[in-house]
Design a protein around this motif. Structure first.
Motif, PDB file in Angstrom:
ATOM      1  N   MET A  44      57.993 -82.581 -70.776  1.00 47.39           N
ATOM      2  CA  MET A  44      57.693 -81.956 -71.159  1.00 47.39           C
ATOM      3  C   MET A  44      58.217 -80.442 -71.192  1.00 47.39           C
ATOM      4  O   MET A  44      58.711 -79.335 -71.510  1.00 47.39           O
ATOM      5  CB  MET A  44      56.428 -81.330 -71.741  1.00 47.39           C
ATOM      6  N   ILE A  45      58.349 -79.541 -69.324  1.00 48.60           N
ATOM      7  CA  ILE A  45      58.389 -78.994 -69.121  1.00 48.60           C
ATOM      8  C   ILE A  45      59.953 -78.636 -68.885  1.00 48.60           C
ATOM      9  O   ILE A  45      60.429 -77.522 -68.707  1.00 48.60           O
ATOM     10  CB  ILE A  45      57.737 -78.230 -67.646  1.00 48.60           C
ATOM     11  N   LYS A  46      61.065 -79.873 -68.467  1.00 44.31           N
ATOM     12  CA  LYS A  46      61.743 -79.656 -67.818  1.00 44.31           C
ATOM     13  C   LYS A  46      62.896 -79.308 -69.800  1.00 44.31           C
ATOM     14  O   LYS A  46      63.272 -78.825 -69.848  1.00 44.31           O
ATOM     15  CB  LYS A  46      62.424 -81.508 -68.179  1.00 44.31           C
ATOM     16  N   ILE A  47      62.009 -79.719 -70.325  1.00 43.72           N
ATOM     17  CA  ILE A  47      62.622 -79.439 -72.096  1.00 43.72           C
ATOM     18  C   ILE A  47      62.144 -77.641 -72.012  1.00 43.72           C
ATOM     19  O   ILE A  47      62.815 -76.994 -73.095  1.00 43.72           O
ATOM     20  CB  ILE A  47      61.694 -80.334 -73.689  1.00 43.72           C
ATOM     21  N   TRP A  48      61.262 -77.167 -72.427  1.00 46.14           N
ATOM     22  CA  TRP A  48      60.642 -75.944 -72.312  1.00 46.14           C
ATOM     23  C   TRP A  48      61.983 -75.056 -71.285  1.00 46.14           C
ATOM     24  O   TRP A  48      61.918 -73.971 -71.553  1.00 46.14           O
ATOM     25  CB  TRP A  48      58.812 -75.750 -71.205  1.00 46.14           C
ATOM     26  N   VAL A  49      61.858 -75.675 -69.921  1.00 47.82           N
ATOM     27  CA  VAL A  49      62.757 -74.952 -69.251  1.00 47.82           C
ATOM     28  C   VAL A  49      64.221 -75.062 -69.498  1.00 47.82           C
ATOM     29  O   VAL A  49      64.860 -74.059 -69.827  1.00 47.82           O
ATOM     30  CB  VAL A  49      63.127 -75.758 -67.392  1.00 47.82           C
ATOM     31  N   GLU A  50      64.289 -75.943 -70.172  1.00 51.63           N
ATOM     32  CA  GLU A  50      65.746 -75.899 -70.112  1.00 51.63           C
ATOM     33  C   GLU A  50      66.558 -75.173 -72.420  1.00 51.63           C
ATOM     34  O   GLU A  50      67.116 -74.760 -71.806  1.00 51.63           O
ATOM     35  CB  GLU A  50      66.272 -77.450 -70.511  1.00 51.63           C
ATOM     36  N   ALA A  51      65.492 -75.432 -72.705  1.00 49.00           N
ATOM     37  CA  ALA A  51      66.124 -75.488 -74.229  1.00 49.00           C
ATOM     38  C   ALA A  51      64.779 -73.955 -74.561  1.00 49.00           C
ATOM     39  O   ALA A  51      65.745 -73.100 -75.028  1.00 49.00           O
ATOM     40  CB  ALA A  51      65.071 -76.581 -75.171  1.00 49.00           C
ATOM     41  N   PHE A  52      63.926 -73.518 -73.796  1.00 50.19           N
ATOM     42  CA  PHE A  52      63.630 -72.196 -73.797  1.00 50.19           C
ATOM     43  C   PHE A  52      63.743 -70.979 -73.142  1.00 50.19           C
ATOM     44  O   PHE A  52      64.345 -70.144 -73.325  1.00 50.19           O
ATOM     45  CB  PHE A  52      62.034 -72.792 -74.677  1.00 50.19           C
ATOM     46  N   TRP A  53      63.495 -71.180 -71.960  1.00 46.82           N
ATOM     47  CA  TRP A  53      62.863 -70.297 -70.591  1.00 46.82           C
ATOM     48  C   TRP A  53      64.869 -69.929 -70.627  1.00 46.82           C
ATOM     49  O   TRP A  53      65.268 -68.790 -70.308  1.00 46.82           O
ATOM     50  CB  TRP A  53      62.877 -70.782 -69.441  1.00 46.82           C
ATOM     51  N   LYS A  54      65.521 -70.892 -70.396  1.00 47.59           N
ATOM     52  CA  LYS A  54      66.933 -71.264 -69.327  1.00 47.59           C
ATOM     53  C   LYS A  54      68.123 -70.365 -70.777  1.00 47.59           C
ATOM     54  O   LYS A  54      67.657 -70.304 -71.973  1.00 47.59           O
ATOM     55  CB  LYS A  54      67.483 -72.265 -68.960  1.00 47.59           C
ATOM     56  N   PRO A  55      68.427 -68.905 -70.399  1.00 48.46           N
ATOM     57  CA  PRO A  55      69.801 -68.944 -71.076  1.00 48.46           C
ATOM     58  C   PRO A  55      70.358 -69.482 -71.491  1.00 48.46           C
ATOM     59  O   PRO A  55      70.564 -70.495 -71.218  1.00 48.46           O
ATOM     60  CB  PRO A  55      70.130 -67.515 -70.095  1.00 48.46           C
ATOM     61  N   LEU A  56      71.139 -69.444 -73.257  1.00 51.86           N
ATOM     62  CA  LEU A  56      71.802 -69.941 -73.765  1.00 51.86           C
ATOM     63  C   LEU A  56      73.166 -69.786 -72.463  1.00 51.86           C
ATOM     64  O   LEU A  56      73.483 -68.975 -73.120  1.00 51.86           O
ATOM     65  CB  LEU A  56      72.413 -70.168 -75.035  1.00 51.86           C
ATOM     66  N   PRO A  57      73.479 -71.489 -72.096  1.00 50.29           N
ATOM     67  CA  PRO A  57      74.308 -71.413 -71.630  1.00 50.29           C
ATOM     68  C   PRO A  57      75.860 -71.138 -72.487  1.00 50.29           C
ATOM     69  O   PRO A  57      75.933 -70.645 -73.097  1.00 50.29           O
ATOM     70  CB  PRO A  57      74.820 -72.836 -71.729  1.00 50.29           C
ATOM     71  N   ALA A  58      76.855 -70.140 -71.099  1.00 49.20           N
ATOM     72  CA  ALA A  58      78.282 -69.953 -72.250  1.00 49.20           C
ATOM     73  C   ALA A  58      78.802 -71.015 -73.246  1.00 49.20           C
ATOM     74  O   ALA A  58      78.762 -72.282 -72.240  1.00 49.20           O
ATOM     75  CB  ALA A  58      79.141 -69.528 -70.390  1.00 49.20           C
ATOM     76  N   GLY A  59      78.979 -70.223 -74.100  1.00 47.86           N
ATOM     77  CA  GLY A  59      80.246 -72.046 -74.669  1.00 47.86           C
ATOM     78  C   GLY A  59      79.396 -72.295 -75.493  1.00 47.86           C
ATOM     79  O   GLY A  59      79.814 -73.324 -76.592  1.00 47.86           O
ATOM     80  N   SER A  60      77.985 -72.335 -75.640  1.00 44.57           N
ATOM     81  CA  SER A  60      77.079 -73.124 -76.695  1.00 44.57           C
ATOM     82  C   SER A  60      76.729 -72.247 -78.246  1.00 44.57           C
ATOM     83  O   SER A  60      77.410 -71.047 -77.678  1.00 44.57           O
ATOM     84  CB  SER A  60      75.323 -72.647 -76.130  1.00 44.57           C
ATOM     85  N   ALA A  61      76.544 -73.198 -79.065  1.00 44.74           N
ATOM     86  CA  ALA A  61      76.498 -72.653 -80.414  1.00 44.74           C
ATOM     87  C   ALA A  61      75.889 -71.264 -80.539  1.00 44.74           C
ATOM     88  O   ALA A  61      74.940 -71.665 -80.056  1.00 44.74           O
ATOM     89  CB  ALA A  61      76.681 -72.992 -81.597  1.00 44.74           C
ATOM     90  N   PRO A  62      75.965 -70.092 -80.617  1.00 41.06           N
ATOM     91  CA  PRO A  62      74.669 -68.848 -80.991  1.00 41.06           C
ATOM     92  C   PRO A  62      74.048 -70.022 -81.827  1.00 41.06           C
ATOM     93  O   PRO A  62      74.473 -70.516 -83.337  1.00 41.06           O
ATOM     94  CB  PRO A  62      75.447 -67.694 -81.485  1.00 41.06           C
ATOM     95  N   ALA A  63      72.913 -69.389 -82.276  1.00 45.67           N
ATOM     96  CA  ALA A  63      71.362 -69.839 -83.715  1.00 45.67           C
ATOM     97  C   ALA A  63      71.888 -69.368 -84.418  1.00 45.67           C
ATOM     98  O   ALA A  63      73.081 -68.263 -84.926  1.00 45.67           O
ATOM     99  CB  ALA A  63      70.875 -69.203 -82.859  1.00 45.67           C
TER     100      ALA A  63
END
Lengths: 498, 138, 115, 778
Positions: A425-444
Motif C-alpha cells: 500500500m505504501i508503494k502505491i502511496w509513494v509512487e502515485a501520491f508522494w513522488k513528483p509526477l515524472p517528466a513526460g507523464s501526462a498532466p492531470a
C-alpha cells in the motif's frame, strides 16, 4: 413468509429487466440503474434490521414446504452480505455513471450490472444448494459479459481465462451437486445438515467428506484460493475500473460466503482434517497473493493480487472455526470488500487523471488531489490493518482467535502478510501520491468531482465500522455465533421446534 | 446459403412450426413439452429464415427486435411470481383459476402457466438474438 | 447399467479435460461442451436409473405409479442444459471476438494480460 | 476528561490545514494554545496521581475483542503526558516559524497533532489493545512526518524504512499483547499489574515477552533495529526533536517501564532487556563519533541514550528504575533543546555540517546560551539536571548485578554524551569563525525559534537547582514503574562517592576524545557501513522483491493450460486423496443388469467423444460433438426422461448450428502442443475421468438417504395442477431456479449481441473510443 427476503432479488431483476426494455434510452437506463441500487440499499437495510431484531427469517418460495420447494433464508451473515452488496452496488453504480463510456452503456452495461447484483443477492439468500448454483450462474454470466464488454485486446485475453476457469468451477459445482443429491436425496441445505449430522459410520462420513472436498475446489476457484486463483490476476485489471471494483467487492466474496456457509452448516465432519486443509490453503493463499502484489508496479494489478491474499484471511477464520474466528471472518469480509472497492475506484480515478495505471508513470497526486489522497489513505491503511480503521479489528480478531487456538504458524503468516500488505500500500502511496509526477507523464486532466463522491462514501463506511467497531463487530459476533451453532438455522428452515 | 429448396421450405414451415410450438406449450404442464422447448421450436423457423434469406430479411419478417422479447419474457415471468405476493402469499405461490371452454370442459389456468409463457417468450427472444447476431458477424 | 454410465461419464470427463488443456482456443470450446454433457449425465446417473417410466401422472390418477424415474434430477438437468447452452453461446461469441481481436487462436499467445 | 484531552488533538488535526491558511504567521502561537492548556490540565491531575487515586475513564468499545476505551493517569502516564504536551507546545510554536511559507505547513500541523494525540493515548491508555491502537497511530504519523519532504527520494525511503521497522515490530507487539491478555485473562493494564502476570501466563511467558520486547525495541531504536532512527533525520528538525528524541522513541521505553511490574524481574527480562540496552548504548555512542551532520550526531546519541534507558530497565532494581525515569526526563529536556538548536543553525546558516560551523556566538548569542545550557546538562555537569541523572545511573550500575562490565559500558555511554554535547552545543558557537558566507553572516532568529530551546535549557537548570522538589515530583512516576510506592530523593551533592569519581573520569576522557575528534571520526567513518544494519535492511527488501517477482512469474505465467492444469491437479489430489484415504472406491453394482443396447448407447457417446477430440477437421469434430449430445439424449429417453431428451436434442442441434456459424470465422485446427505435453495431458485427463467414475460408483455404492422426490409425485396433480411432474417442478416447485435460468439466457444473449457488435474498431456503433479512456493501455 417475509417479503423483505425476496426484495434483494426482485429489485435488481426488475431494474435489470426495465433497463433491457429501455435499451433505446441511455438516460432512462442511467436513472433506472441508480434508482434500482438505491432501492436495493433500502431493502437491504430493512432486511438487516428485521433479521437483527427477530432472528433468522425464511421465505418458502411458492408456498411449498422445505425441503421440497426452494427456501430463502436470511441469517445475520446473509443479511450483512446483502447490505454489503447493496452499499457497494450503490457506490459503484454511481461511479459507473461518471466513468463508463457511452458505448458500453448502449450495449447493456447497466442491465448487466443489475443482473450481477441479482445473482449475488440470490446466492447470499438461498437455502438450497442447486438454487445457489443457479445464482452463481446468473452472477457469472453477467460478470462474463461485463468483463468482455468493450472487446479490447487485453480484455479478451483476460476474459478467456476468466471464463474458462470459472466454467470449470461451475462444472465441478454441478458434479458435486449431482453426487450430493445421489447420496442424500435432497438439496435443501438445512435438510442436508440435519441428515448428515445423523451419520455416524466411517464410510458414510468419508463419502460426505469426499464430496465436501469437491465443493471446496468448486468454491475455492470462485473464491480465489491457492492454487486456483490464476483467473483473477489474469483478468481483473482489464475491464473498466468500475467493473473491476464491483467484481473485487463481491464476486470472490460470494465464493467465500459459499465456503463458510456449507462448511459451517453441512460439512461438519472431520473437523481436524478440514481445519488442516483450510489453514494450509489459507496460509499459502495469503503468502502467494501478497508476494504477487509486492511484485507489481501496476496500480490495479497490485490491488488484484491483494484480493487473493485477503481471501486467505477469511479462510483462516473459517479454518480456526471458533466463534471469535467466524465473527472475525464475517467482519473481515465486510471490511475488505468495502475497502478494496474504494481502492479500485481510486485507481480508476488516478488513471482518469493521468491516463495510466502504471505506478512508475503516476505521481504528485498528494499535491494535486489532496482529497483523493485522503480517500486513498483511509481504505489503504484499513486494508493494511492499521488502527483504528476497520482492518485492524478484523486482523485483531483473527490473530486473537488464532492464538487462542494455538495455531501459531497461521498467526505468524497472517501478521507477516499484513506487514507486506502495508508495504505494498505504501508503494502505491509513494509512487502515485508522494513522488513528483515524472517528466513526460501526462498532466492531470479534467475535473473529477463526481468521481470522488462514491469513494468518499465507501471510505466513510470504512471509518464508521472502524470507530464504531463496537456495534459493528457486535453484529459480526452475533453472525458468527449463528454460524457456529446452526441448530436454530436448521430448525427455522425445516419449521421444527429447535 | 442461397438454396431455393431451403427458402421455399422455410416459408411453409414458419406457420406450421409456430402452431406446433403453441401445441407444445399448451400441453407442457401435463405431458412432455413446456415453455422452453416451445420457445425453441417457435424460434426455429425464424432461424431457418435467417439462414435461408439472411438475418436482415428475417428481422424484417419478425418486425420486432428480438432483444425486446427477452426483456418482455423476463418481465412476464417475474410478474407471474409476484402475483401471489399481491395476494399476500409468498413469492411464486401458484394462483389458480379455471376457464370453461365449450366442448373441452374446465381448463386450469394459473400463474405457473403465465410463468411458463414468460419462459416461452424469453427463450424465443434469446435464441433469435443469438442466431441473428451470429449470422450478422462480419 | 449405472456401471456402464459411470465409465461413459469418466470418459467424457477425460475427453473434456484433455481438450481443455489444448493450446487451441477452438479445441478448448469443444472441451467445455463435453464438460457440460459429462456433468449432466453424472447427475442423471447418480440419481439412479429407472427404465422407461417417465414421471408423468396418468390422466385421472392422483399419484405417480411406482416405479418411476426421479423427476427432481430431471428438472435439475433441464436447468443445467439450458444454462450450459447460454454459456456455450456466449463462449462461442467470446472466442470469435477474441480471435478477431488478437488474430490468433493459440492460447499461449494470449499472455498479454499477465505481463 | 482524558478522552477529551486526546480527542482534542485529533479534532485539531482536522482543523489545522484550514486554520493554517487563515492564521498565517500567527499559526504557531495560536496552535500552541492547545498543548499549553493540556499541559496545565495534566499538571493539575498530578496530585490525584500522587495520592494513589489517579484519574480514570472507561468506556466500552469492542468487548468481544477485549478492547475498551479505558484511560488512567498515574504518575508515569502523567510524566509522559507532560513531556508530550509541554515539549509539544514548544515544537508547535517553533515549527510555525521553521516552516513558515511552506505550502505543506497545514499538513505538517495536522500530522503533528495526530501524533500528539496518539502519543498521549499511548501514555494514558489502560488497556493493552487500546495502547496498541495509539502505538500504531504514532508509527503512522511518524511516517507522514518523516516523509514531509516527499519530493526527495531519501525522505521517502527513510519514511518507508521507519514505518516497516516500527510497523513490523508493532505486529510482534500485537501478538505479544494478545498472548499476554489472553493468558492473564484481562487486557486492562491496571488489573494486570497487580497480579503477577509473569507467573500466570507461564507457558506463554517467553513468547509473549519476546514479542512485546520486539515491539518495544523497534520503536525505541534498539539494536539491531536502531538504524531507522538516524535515517529518520530526513524529517524537518522540529519533528526530529519531538518524535525522534523526546517522545515517540521513548514509547518503547514507556512500555517497558509500564509492564515491568508485571513482566520484569525474571532472568530472561534482565538478560535480554539489559543486554540489548547495553549493546545499543555502546553502539550508539561509538557510531555518534563518526558523524559530521548535526542531526545524525544527535540521532546516534539518542540511540545511545535509549540504550541506557533500556539497560536501566533491564537491571530492574528500584534504584535503576528511578535512574531510568530521571534520565528520561533529563534527556528529553536537553536533547529536545539541542535538536531545536540544530534546527536553528541549519535554518540560519544553511548547513548542518559541524566541520563548517564555528564562532557563531557573536551572531546568535541567545541560541548559544540555550545550546550551552543543554550541552552542559547532557555532558552531566552540575548544577544541571543531567548531572543528577548521570549520577543516579552510575549508582544504579554500581549497585547492579553486572559487575565491572556493566559499570564500564555505562561510563562509555556517559563519555559519548560528553563528546556529542561538546560537538553540538559548544563547538559550533566557539572557536574560529569559518569563512563560509552563510555561516559568517548568520544572525539570531525570531523569538518563536529560540524560545523553545531556551525554555528547555532553563528547565534543565531549574530541575538541577531545585532537585529536591523535582524528586518529590517524579516519585509517583517511579512508583508506577516499580509497582510499589517509593520516595525519590534527588540532590546535587551526594558526597564523595564512587559515582562522582566516575563522573570526573567521564569528563576527562570525554574531553580528550573531543580534542581528538577528527582522527577518531576519520577512523570510524570507515567502520560505519560495516556496522550499519541499514545494508541488511536494503538487502532484505531487494531479496523480498526478487522472491516476489520470481514466484509471481512462476505461478502467474499467462498460460491458461497451466492454470487449468493446476486446478485439475488440485481436484485430483484433494478429492481423490480424500476418497482413497477415507473410504476407498465402491464396486457394488450388479454387472449382469447391463443390457446390450445400453452398452451401445454408451459406446456411441464414447466413440463420438473420441472422434471429437482426435479429429483433424473442425467440421467433423463438431459433428462428433453433436453425435455425443444426441447419444446423451437417447439415454435420457431410454430412462424415462422424455422432456430431457427433447430439450437436449433441440439444444444440441442449435449448438451445432452455432458452432458452425462461429467456426466458419475461426482458423483450422493446428497441432500446437508437443508430444510430451500431450502425453502428460492424457495422463491428467485419464486421472480426472477415473476420479469422476470412482465418485459415481462410490455414491451409488454408499446410498445414504432416499430421495425426497416422492412428495412431488404425491402433490403435483392435486395441488400444483399438473401431471408432468418435471414441468411442474420447473415452473412451480423450483420456479425460482427457472427464473434464474432464463435470466442467464437473457444475459448470455445480451452478451453475444454485445460481443459481436461492440468492438473498438466497429465504426457502425456510436463514436469511436476516446483513446485516453481506452482500457487497452494504449
Amino acid at each position: 413468509m417475509s417479503l423483505v427476503l425476496i426484495l434483494p432479488i426482485v429489485i435488481p431483476m426488475l431494474s435489470g429487466v426495465s433497463i433491457l426494455l429501455a435499451f433505446r434510452s441511455r438516460v432512462a437506463q442511467r436513472f433506472l440503474s441508480l434508482a434500482g441500487t438505491a432501492a436495493l440499499t433500502l431493502a437491504a437495510v430493512l432486511l438487516l434490521a428485521e433479521v437483527s431484531q427477530t432472528g433468522i427469517r425464511v421465505d418458502r418460495i411458492g408456498d411449498w414446504p422445505a425441503p421440497y420447494g426452494i427456501t430463502l433464508v436470511a441469517d445475520l451473515f446473509s443479511a450483512l452480505m446483502i447490505v454489503l452488496t447493496a452499499v457497494i452496488g450503490l457506490a459503484v453504480a454511481f461511479y459507473s455513471l461518471v466513468s463508463i463510456d457511452q458505448r458500453r452503456e448502449t450495449f447493456g452495461y447497466h442491465a448487466l450490472y443489475q443482473f450481477l447484483l441479482m445473482g449475488v443477492c440470490g446466492a447470499f439468500l438461498t437455502g438450497d444448494l442447486f438454487n445457489l448454483y443457479v445464482w452463481f450462474e446468473v452472477m457469472l454470466m453477467a460478470s462474463f459479459v461485463l468483463m468482455a464488454l468493450g472487446a479490447e485486446r487485453r480484455q479478451m485475453e483476460g476474459a478467456i481465462k476468466y471464463v474458462t476457469l470459472n466454467l470449470l468451477s461451475s462444472a465441478l459445482f454441478l458434479a458435486a451437486l449431482g453426487l450430493l443429491y445421489g447420496a442424500a436425496g435432497t438439496l435443501n441445505m438445512a435438510d442436508l445438515a440435519r441428515k448428515f449430522a445423523s451419520l455416524t459410520d466411517a464410510p458414510s462420513q468419508g463419502l460426505v467428506t469426499t464430496l465436501a472436498m469437491l465443493f471446496l475446489v468448486a468454491f475455492g476457484i470462485k473464491a480465489g484460493l491457492f492454487p486456483m486463483f490464476f483467473w483473477l490476476p489474469a483478468s481483473y485489471h482489464t475491464p473498466p475500473a468500475a467493473v473491476t471494483a464491483i467484481f473485487s467487492g463481491l464476486l470472490t466474496k460470494v465464493g467465500v460466503y459459499a465456503l463458510i456457509r456449507v462448511f459451517t452448516l453441512i460439512f461438519v465432519h472431520h473437523t481436524e482434517l478440514m481445519r488442516t486443509v483450510f489453514l494450509t490453503l489459507a496460509a499459502l493463499t495469503m503468502v502467494v497473493g501478497v508476494l504477487g502484489a509486492v511484485a507489481q508496479y501496476d496500480f490495479r494489478r497490485l490491488l488484484a493480487f491483494h484480493i487473493i491474499s485477503q481471501i486467505g484471511y477469511a479462510l483462516m477464520g473459517l479454518g480456526l472455526g471458533s466463534a471469535l474466528a467466524l465473527s472475525g471472518a464475517v467482519y473481515f469480509i465486510f471490511h475488505v470488500a468495502i475497502a478494496k472497492t474504494a481502492l479500485f475506484l481510486v485507481s480508476g480515478l488516478a488513471r482518469q487523471l493521468h491516463g495510466t495505471y502504471d505506478l512508475k508513470q503516476l505521481g504528485g497526486l498528494y499535491r494535486s488531489q489532496p482529497w483523493l489522497a485522503l480517500l486513498f489513505l483511509v481504505p489503504a491503511f484499513s486494508l493494511a490493518g492499521l488502527p483504528p480503521l476497520s482492518g485492524f479489528f478484523a486482523k485483531l480478531s483473527l490473530v486473537r482467535a488464532g492464538l487462542e487456538a494455538g495455531e501459531y504458524v497461521s498467526v505468524v503468516v497472517a501478521l507477516a502478510v499484513s506487514l507486506l500488505t502495508l508495504f505494498s500500500m505504501i508503494k502505491i502511496w509513494v509512487e502515485a501520491f508522494w513522488k513528483p509526477l515524472p517528466a513526460g507523464s501526462a498532466p492531470a486532466s479534467s475535473a473529477v468531482k463526481g468521481w470522488l463522491a462514491p469513494i468518499a462514501a465507501l471510505a466513510l463506511v470504512t471509518v464508521a465500522i472502524g470507530l464504531g467497531a463496537g456495534p459493528a463487530f457486535g453484529l459480526a459476533a452475533r453472525a458468527g455465533a449463528q454460524l457456529l451453532d446452526p441448530t436454530t438455522y436448521i430448525a427455522t428452515v425445516l419449521a421444527e421446534a429447535p | 446459403m442461397n438454396s431455393l429448396i431451403l427458402q421455399t421450405t422455410t416459408r411453409y414451415l414458419l406457420p406450421l412450426l409456430l402452431l406446433f410450438s403453441i401445441f407444445l406449450f399448451g400441453r407442457g404442464h401435463n405431458e412432455p413439452g413446456g415453455g422452453f422447448v416451445a420457445g425453441l421450436v417457435a424460434a426455429a423457423p425464424f432461424a431457418l429464415y435467417s439462414i435461408a434469406f439472411g438475418a436482415r430479411e428475417a428481422r424484417r419478417v419478425l418486425r420486432i427486435d428480438p432483444r425486446w422479447f427477452i426483456g418482455f419474457g423476463l418481465l412476464v415471468a417475474l410478474t407471474a411470481g409476484l402475483l401471489g405476493v399481491l395476494l399476500g402469499r409468498p413469492f411464486f405461490s401458484g394462483v389458480w383459476t379455471y376457464l370453461v371452454v365449450p366442448g373441452l370442459g374446465p381448463i386450469d389456468l394459473g400463474t405457473p402457466m403465465l410463468f411458463d409463457l414468460g419462459v416461452y417468450v424469453g427463450v424465443f427472444g434469446v435464441t433469435l438474438t443469438i442466431i441473428f447476431a451470429m449470422e450478422e458477424a462480419d | 447399467m449405472e456401471i456402464v454410465l459411470a465409465f461413459v461419464i469418466g470418459g467424457l470427463y477425460a475427453a473434456a479435460v484433455y481438450m481443455l488443456l489444448r493450446r487451441s482456443l477452438v479445441k478448448m470450446l469443444i472441451g467445455l461442451a463435453l464438460l457440460s454433457h459429462a456433468a449432466n449425465l453424472l447427475i442423471f446417473a447418480v440419481a439412479r436409473l429407472t427404465r422407461g417410466r417417465p414421471p408423468i401422472i396418468s390422466l385421472g390418477a392422483e399419484d405417480l405409479a411406482s416405479p418411476y424415474a426421479d423427476p427432481l434430477p430431471q428438472a435439475l438437468i433441464l436447468t443445467s442444459i439450458v444454462i450450459s447452452f447460454g454459456v456455450m453461446a456466449f463462449a462461442l461469441a467470446l472466442a470469435y471476438r477474441t480471435y478477431r481481436t488478437t488474430g490468433t487462436d493459440d492460447l499461449d499467445a494470449m499472455r498479454g494480460s499477465d505481463r | 476528561m482524558l478522552l477529551a484531552a486526546i480527542g482534542s488533538g485529533f479534532v485539531m488535526a482536522l482543523l489545522a490545514p484550514g486554520l493554517t491558511r487563515r492564521l498565517g504567521r500567527a499559526a504557531g502561537w495560536v496552535f500552541a494554545i492547545l498543548p499549553v492548556t493540556l499541559t496545565l490540565l495534566f499538571a493539575g491531575a498530578w496530585s490525584a496521581a500522587a495520592d494513589g487515586a489517579p484519574i480514570t475513564t472507561t468506556l466500552a468499545w469492542v468487548p468481544e475483542l477485549g478492547l475498551s476505551l479505558s484511560f488512567r493517569a498515574d504518575g508515569l502516564s502523567l510524566l509522559f503526558a507532560l513531556l508530550i504536551t509541554g515539549i509539544g507546545a514548544l515544537v508547535v510554536l517553533y515549527g510555525g516559524s521553521y516552516l513558515h511559507g511552506d505550502r505543506d505547513l497545514g499538513r505538517f500541523y495536522s500530522w503533528l497533532f495526530v501524533f500528539m494525540a496518539a502519543m498521549l493515548g499511548v501514555a494514558l491508555a489502560d488497556n493493552l489493545l487500546l495502547l496498541f491502537v495509539f502505538w500504531e497511530l504514532t508509527s503512522l504519523s511518524s511516517y507522514m512526518l518523516i516523509g514531509f519532504g516527499h519530493d526527495r527520494a531519501p525522505a521517502r525511503q527513510a519514511a518507508l524504512q521507519a514505518l516497516l521497522i516500527t510497523g513490523g515490530g508493532g505486529l510482534a507487539l500485537l501478538a505479544g499483547l494478545v498472548l499476554l491478555g489472553v493468558g492473564a485473562g484481562t487486557f486492562e493494564i491496571s488489573a494486570l499489574l497487580g497480579q503477577g502476570a509473569a507467573a500466570r501466563i507461564d507457558p506463554l511467558y517467553v513468547p509473549a515477552v519476546g514479542l512485546i520486547l520486539v515491539g518495544a525495541f523497534t520503536k525505541s531504536a534498539q539494536f539491531p533495529f536502531h538504524f531507522w532512527l538516524p535515517n529518520a533525520m530526513e524529517a524537518p528538525t522540529p519533528i526530529s526533536a519531538y518524535l525522534h528524541s523526546a517522545t515517540m522513541v521513548k514509547a518503547g521505553v514507556y512500555l517497558l517501564l509500564r509492564l515491568s511490574p508485571a513482566l520484569g524481574g525474571t532472568e530472561l527480562w534482565t538478560l535480554v532487556v539489559g543486554g540489548v540496552g547495553a549493546t545499543t548504548m555502546v553502539l550508539g555512542a561509538v557510531l555518534a563519533l563518526a558523524q559530521t551532520d548535526l542531526k545524525r550526531l544527535l540521532a546516534y546519541s539518542t540511540v545511545s541514550a535509549l540504550g541506557l534507558l533500556t539497560l536501566l530497565i533491564g537491571i530492574g532494581t528500584p534504584r535503576a528504575l528511578e535512574a531510568a525515569v530521571v534520565f528520561l526526563l533529563a534527556h528529553a529536556l536537553y536533547k529536545g533543546a539541542l535538536f531545536l538548536v540544530a534546527g536553528i543553525l541549519d535554518h540560519e546558516t544553511g548547513t548542518r555540517d559541524i566541520t563548517r560551523l564555528g564562532g557563531l556566538w557573536r551572531g546568535l548569542p541567545i541560541t548559544a546560551a540555550a545550546a550551552g545550557g543543554a550541552a552542559l546538562s547532557m555532558a552531566g555537569l552540575p548544577p544541571l539536571f543531567g548531572f543528577i541523572s548521570k549520577e543516579l545511573a552510575y549508582e544504579a550500575a554500581l549497585a547492579g548485578p553486572g559487575g565491572p562490565a556493566l559499570i564500564a559500558v555505562v561510563v562509555i555511554a556517559g563519555i559519548g554524551f560528553v563528546v556529542v554535547a561538546a560537538q553540538v552545543g559548544l563547538a559550533p558557537f566557539w572557536g574560529r569563525r569559518p569563512t563560509d558566507e552563510g555561516v559568517a553572516h548568520a544572525h539570531e532568529p525570531g523569538v518563536s525559534l529560540w524560545l523553545g530551546p531556551m525554555i528547555l535549557s532553563l528547565a534543565s537548570l531549574g530541575a538541577g537547582v531545585f532537585a529536591g522538589a523535582v524528586g518529590g515530583w517524579v516519585g509517583p512516576a517511579v512508583a508506577s514503574a516499580t509497582g510499589t510506592p517509593v520516595t525519590v530523593r534527588l540532590a546535587l551533592w551526594h558526597g564523595l562517592n564512587p559515582a562522582l569519581w566516575l563522573s570526573l573520569l567521564t569528563l576527562a576522557v570525554g574531553g580528550l576524545l573531543f580534542a581528538a575528534r577528527r582522527p577518531i571520526r576519520n577512523g570510524l567513518s570507515r567502520l560505519n557501513p560495516v556496522l550499519g544494519a541499514d545494508l541488511g535492511f536494503q538487502a532484505g527488501l531487494g531479496g523480498l522483491n526478487a522472491v516476489a517477482q520470481a514466484q509471481t512469474r512462476f505461478f502467474q505465467n499467462g498460460y491458461l493450460r497451466f492454470y487449468l492444469l493446476m486446478v485439475v491437479a488440485t481436484t485430483i489430489l484433494l478429492v481423490g486423496g480424500t476418497l482413497v484415504s477415507q473410504i476407498g472406491v465402491g464396486w457394488p453394482l450388479d454387472v449382469l443388469d447391463v443390457q446390450a443396447h445400453e452398452v451401445v448407447f454408451g459406446g456411441l457417446i464414447l466413440v463420438a467423444a473420441l472422434v471429437a477430440i482426435t479429429s483433424r477437421s473442425r467440421l467433423s469434430a463438431i459433428a462428433a460433438l453433436g453425435a455425443a449430445g444426441f447419444g446423451v439424449s437417447l439415454i435420457y429417453l431410454w430412462y424415462g426422461a422424455p422432456d430431457l431428451a427433447m430439450t437436449q436434442f433441440l439444444i444440441e442441434s442449435l449448438t451445432v448450428i452455432l458452432f458452425v456459424l462461429v467456426f466458419y470465422h475461426l482458423p483450422h485446427f493446428t497441432r500446437l502442443s508437443s508430444p510430451g505435453a500431450r502425453a502428460r495431458d492424457i495422463v491428467i485427463a485419464l486421472l480426472a475421468g477415473g476420479l469422476m467414475t470412482a465418485l459415481v460408483l462410490t455414491v451409488l455404492a454408499v446410498p445414504l438417504f432416499p430421495s425426497i422426490s416422492g412428495y412431488y409425485g404425491a402433490v403435483s396433480a392435486a395441488e400444483a395442477h399438473g401431471r408432468n411432474v418435471v414441468n411442474v417442478i420447473l415452473v412451480d416447485f423450483r420456479g425460482l431456479d427457472t427464473l434464474g435460468e432464463i435470466t442467464v439466457l437473457g444475459i448470455a444473449a445480451t452478451g453475444v449481441y454485445a460481443l459481436l457488435k461492440l468492438h473498438p474498431r466497429n465504426p457502425a456503433v456510436g463514436p469511436v473510443y476516446d483513446s485516453a479512456r481506452s482500457e487497452d493501455g494504449s
